[in-house]
Design a protein around this motif. Structure first.
Motif, PDB file in Angstrom:
ATOM      1  N   SER A   9       0.845  -1.184   0.000  1.00 32.86           N
ATOM      2  CA  SER A   9       0.000   0.000   0.000  1.00 32.86           C
ATOM      3  C   SER A   9       0.885   1.240   0.000  1.00 32.86           C
ATOM      4  N   ILE A  10       0.679   2.106  -1.007  1.00 36.75           N
ATOM      5  CA  ILE A  10       1.465   3.326  -1.137  1.00 36.75           C
ATOM      6  C   ILE A  10       0.597   4.509  -0.737  1.00 36.75           C
ATOM      7  N   VAL A  11       1.121   5.337   0.151  1.00 33.20           N
ATOM      8  CA  VAL A  11       0.429   6.550   0.585  1.00 33.20           C
ATOM      9  C   VAL A  11       1.230   7.738   0.069  1.00 33.20           C
ATOM     10  N   PHE A  12       0.505   8.744  -0.442  1.00 33.32           N
ATOM     11  CA  PHE A  12       1.151   9.914  -1.016  1.00 33.32           C
ATOM     12  C   PHE A  12       0.612  11.180  -0.372  1.00 33.32           C
ATOM     13  N   VAL A  13       1.512  12.075   0.042  1.00 35.06           N
ATOM     14  CA  VAL A  13       1.146  13.418   0.506  1.00 35.06           C
ATOM     15  C   VAL A  13       2.083  14.409  -0.175  1.00 35.06           C
ATOM     16  N   ASN A  14       1.624  15.658  -0.311  1.00 34.45           N
ATOM     17  CA  ASN A  14       2.522  16.633  -0.919  1.00 34.45           C
ATOM     18  C   ASN A  14       2.307  18.021  -0.329  1.00 34.45           C
TER      19      ASN A  14
END
Length: 91
Positions: A9-14
């Motif tokens: 599971s890949i989580v992305f924030v920016n």
């Protein structure tokens, strides 16, 4: 954003992450708890200037990347420089 890749599971924030503070660390900690792999997108200097004004960023992109890469919750840092769409590039 969360997606499954190779059963991970890949989580992305920016964000711009110009001045790191406790709220950022809590964000990274929470985001990492939501998946196996945390990718953080960081805005380029030009993008930060366009969105926050000509006096920003206070810290240059290479310094912001170095600080983010030192945080134990973050697995990968990518950078952004486009307004029309969210497109990552390796820094």
């Amino acid at each position: 954003m969360k997606r499954i890749l190779d059963k991970k599971s890949i989580v992305f924030v920016n964000g711009c992450f110009d001045i790191l503070h406790r709220g950022h660390i809590e964000l990274f900690k929470f985001a990492k708890s939501q998946g196996d792999y945390l990718v953080v997108g960081v805005d380029t200097d030009e993008r930060v200037s366009r969105s926050k004004g000509p006096s920003r960023p206070f810290n240059k992109l290479h310094d912001r990347i170095a600080m983010l890469e030192a945080i134990k919750y973050i697995d990968k840092v990518v950078c952004f420089d486009v307004e029309s769409e969210l497109r990552a590039q390796y820094c």
